[in-house]
Write a protein that holds these residues in place. Structure first.
Motif, PDB file in Angstrom:
ATOM      1  N   ASP A  12    -128.449  -5.899   2.144  1.00 42.98           N
ATOM      2  CA  ASP A  12    -129.302  -6.689   1.239  1.00 42.98           C
ATOM      3  C   ASP A  12    -128.934  -8.172   1.406  1.00 42.98           C
ATOM      4  N   ASP A  16    -122.134 -12.193   2.261  1.00 44.99           N
ATOM      5  CA  ASP A  16    -121.124 -11.315   2.866  1.00 44.99           C
ATOM      6  C   ASP A  16    -121.777 -10.262   3.758  1.00 44.99           C
ATOM      7  N   ASN A  41    -129.504  -8.380  -3.359  1.00 40.34           N
ATOM      8  CA  ASN A  41    -129.127  -9.770  -3.619  1.00 40.34           C
ATOM      9  C   ASN A  41    -130.361 -10.666  -3.721  1.00 40.34           C
ATOM     10  N   HIS A  84    -125.939 -15.869  -4.024  1.00 38.49           N
ATOM     11  CA  HIS A  84    -126.137 -15.918  -2.570  1.00 38.49           C
ATOM     12  C   HIS A  84    -127.120 -16.990  -2.104  1.00 38.49           C
ATOM     13  N   LEU A 126    -124.459  -1.433   2.506  1.00 43.24           N
ATOM     14  CA  LEU A 126    -123.786  -2.626   1.971  1.00 43.24           C
ATOM     15  C   LEU A 126    -124.566  -3.234   0.808  1.00 43.24           C
ATOM     16  N   MET A 152    -120.309   0.267   0.460  1.00 47.70           N
ATOM     17  CA  MET A 152    -119.715  -0.724  -0.425  1.00 47.70           C
ATOM     18  C   MET A 152    -120.353  -0.486  -1.775  1.00 47.70           C
ATOM     19  N   ASN A 161    -118.102  -6.350 -11.574  1.00 47.16           N
ATOM     20  CA  ASN A 161    -118.360  -7.771 -11.323  1.00 47.16           C
ATOM     21  C   ASN A 161    -119.742  -8.182 -11.814  1.00 47.16           C
ATOM     22  N   GLU A 167    -120.250  -2.488 -10.816  1.00 43.56           N
ATOM     23  CA  GLU A 167    -120.288  -3.315  -9.601  1.00 43.56           C
ATOM     24  C   GLU A 167    -121.748  -3.527  -9.193  1.00 43.56           C
ATOM     25  N   TRP A 168    -122.048  -4.666  -8.546  1.00 41.30           N
ATOM     26  CA  TRP A 168    -123.433  -5.074  -8.295  1.00 41.30           C
ATOM     27  C   TRP A 168    -124.285  -4.012  -7.587  1.00 41.30           C
ATOM     28  N   LEU A 202    -114.749  -2.418  -5.483  1.00 45.52           N
ATOM     29  CA  LEU A 202    -114.077  -3.693  -5.744  1.00 45.52           C
ATOM     30  C   LEU A 202    -112.559  -3.550  -5.743  1.00 45.52           C
ATOM     31  N   TYR A 261    -120.998 -19.712  -1.156  1.00 40.14           N
ATOM     32  CA  TYR A 261    -120.235 -18.583  -1.735  1.00 40.14           C
ATOM     33  C   TYR A 261    -118.936 -19.100  -2.370  1.00 40.14           C
ATOM     34  N   HIS A 277    -116.580  -8.742   0.677  1.00 38.84           N
ATOM     35  CA  HIS A 277    -116.681  -7.295   0.512  1.00 38.84           C
ATOM     36  C   HIS A 277    -117.241  -6.597   1.762  1.00 38.84           C
TER      37      HIS A 277
HETATM   38  C1  BDR Z   1    -121.605  -6.431  -3.426  1.00 36.52           C
HETATM   39  O1  BDR Z   1    -122.628  -7.115  -4.153  1.00 36.52           O
HETATM   40  C2  BDR Z   1    -123.310  -8.011  -3.326  1.00 36.52           C
HETATM   41  O2  BDR Z   1    -123.592  -9.220  -3.984  1.00 36.52           O
HETATM   42  C3  BDR Z   1    -122.453  -8.207  -2.100  1.00 36.52           C
HETATM   43  O3  BDR Z   1    -123.270  -8.440  -0.975  1.00 36.52           O
HETATM   44  C4  BDR Z   1    -121.672  -6.922  -1.998  1.00 36.52           C
HETATM   45  O4  BDR Z   1    -122.364  -5.959  -1.210  1.00 36.52           O
HETATM   46  C5  BDR Z   1    -120.283  -6.707  -4.117  1.00 36.52           C
HETATM   47  O5  BDR Z   1    -120.320  -6.241  -5.439  1.00 36.52           O
END
Ligand code: BDR
Ligand code: CA
Length: 351
Positions: A12, A16, A41, A84, A126, A152, A161, A167-168, A202, A261, A277
């Motif tokens: 996405d 990263d 993202n 991003h 990812l 991920m 986060n 997590e996202w 994370l 970033y 990540h």
């Molecule tokens: C994940 O969230 C996205 O913003 C990053 O690309 C990574 O894959 C981290 O939480």
């Protein structure tokens, strides 16, 4: 097939994610079969544009790029341009892609590759897991057809986060994450030879931080003059890369993407640098020596409330469910960072 590990990245893009794509391009152990795109993202169309442009800049315009899901399975799409940048690549700019998208959508591309070479293809997600969830709906045998799945996602023993618990990637599409984890759980009950997915959350990915001094190392590795590389460590000169850095479009992309970033992490995470990540996850998928895992049963909370999008791991085996994820609990972030600098710096130096 070439003797290298055939890999599909689902992204996405994402700053990263960009580094993860470059890491894959620079890794001799793998054959990058395709990159599939998902909304996360930034919207999926933007992901597909940046991904194609970046591959072209890296000299890998031959890698097929497929568009995937434009929204999560159930909930409305949320994006994070704040993290991003408006196009997902921070302060960097890329020319418009010259090549068309693959004719297949992401889910069909993943299914076809897995069917064509059963047991060969490693899928690395990812971003939100929407494309894989859609592929599993169309081909429930995917867990047996793939060589493996690395993702991920999740925050297993650490805070989220995005919310305090989430997590996202999982937060954006918790329903998809649940579908995917449940699919592997059920495949494993039928065939214990199905490899456990490698889950890097994370807990380990936030150990991988890149700092301005590392960008300087990367620039030197790419062949930039010492003075131009050193200037990247300096706040006053970082914004306007000099001579040999500016002359290298791939290096310049990395510098400007990471600068955004770094600014985000300075605002929210208390350091001028960034968690990287996604490339750590690609590195872990290529070389498991970089991570230590615990096989655990994992599910996702999809209901509303404080735990929405939480990845819940059964650390004590209380549920009695068999493990469905190899959860990364330790990661060698220093070795990974050295590899990233060497590989991506080398790739940029060869452009
Ligand atoms: C994940 O969230 C996205 O913003 C990053 O690309 C990574 O894959 C981290 O939480
Ligand atoms: Ca990502």
């Amino acid at each position: 097939m070439t003797g290298r590990l055939p890999m599909i990245l689902d992204v996405d893009t994402g700053i990263d994610d960009s580094l993860a794509i470059l890491y894959a391009c620079a890794s001799p152990e793998i054959e990058l079969l395709a990159v599939t795109c998902v909304a996360g993202n930034v919207p999926a169309g933007r992901v597909a544009d940046s991904t194609r442009s970046l591959l072209e800049l890296a000299g890998r315009g031959d890698v097929p790029v497929a568009l995937g899901a434009e929204r999560p399975l159930v909930k409305p799409l949320e994006t994070t341009e704040e993290t991003h940048g408006p196009r997902g690549i921070g302060h960097a700019e890329l020319p418009a892609p010259t090549r068309a998208l693959a004719e297949q959508d992401a889910a069909d591309l993943i299914i076809d590759a897995a069917r064509r070479c059963p047991g060969a293809v490693q899928l690395v997600t990812l971003g939100p897991m929407t494309n894989l969830a859609l592929a599993l709906r169309r081909e429930p045998r995917l867990p047996s057809l793939l060589r493996g799945w690395t993702f991920m996602g999740g925050a297993f023993r650490v805070p989220g986060n995005t919310t305090p618990t989430s997590e996202w990637n999982v937060y954006v599409d918790p329903d998809a994450a649940q579908v995917c984890l449940a699919a592997w759980a059920s495949a494993l009950t039928v065939d214990s030879a199905v490899p456990l997915p490698l889950g890097m959350g994370l807990d380990v990915t936030e150990r991988a931080r890149i700092l301005p001094v590392d960008v300087t190392r990367l620039a030197r590795r790419a062949g930039a003059a010492d003075a131009d590389a050193d200037a990247l460590t300096d706040a006053a000169t970082r914004m306007h890369p000099r001579g040999t850095v500016r002359a290298n479009p791939l290096l310049e992309f990395i510098v400007h993407a990471l600068r955004f970033y770094f600014e985000f992490h300075a605002r929210y995470d208390g350091f001028y640098g960034a968690f990287i990540h996604d490339p750590f996850v690609v590195a872990g998928a290529i070389d498991r020596v970089l991570v230590e895992v615990r096989p655990l049963f994992v599910d996702v909370e999809v209901g509303s409330g404080l735990a929405h999008g939480m990845t819940i791991a059964d650390w004590r085996g209380i549920t009695g469910h068999a493990p469905n994820v190899a959860v990364a609990v330790e990661g060698d972030a220093a070795a990974f960072l050295d590899r990233l600098i060497d590989r991506i710096g080398g790739l940029a130096g060869g452009r």
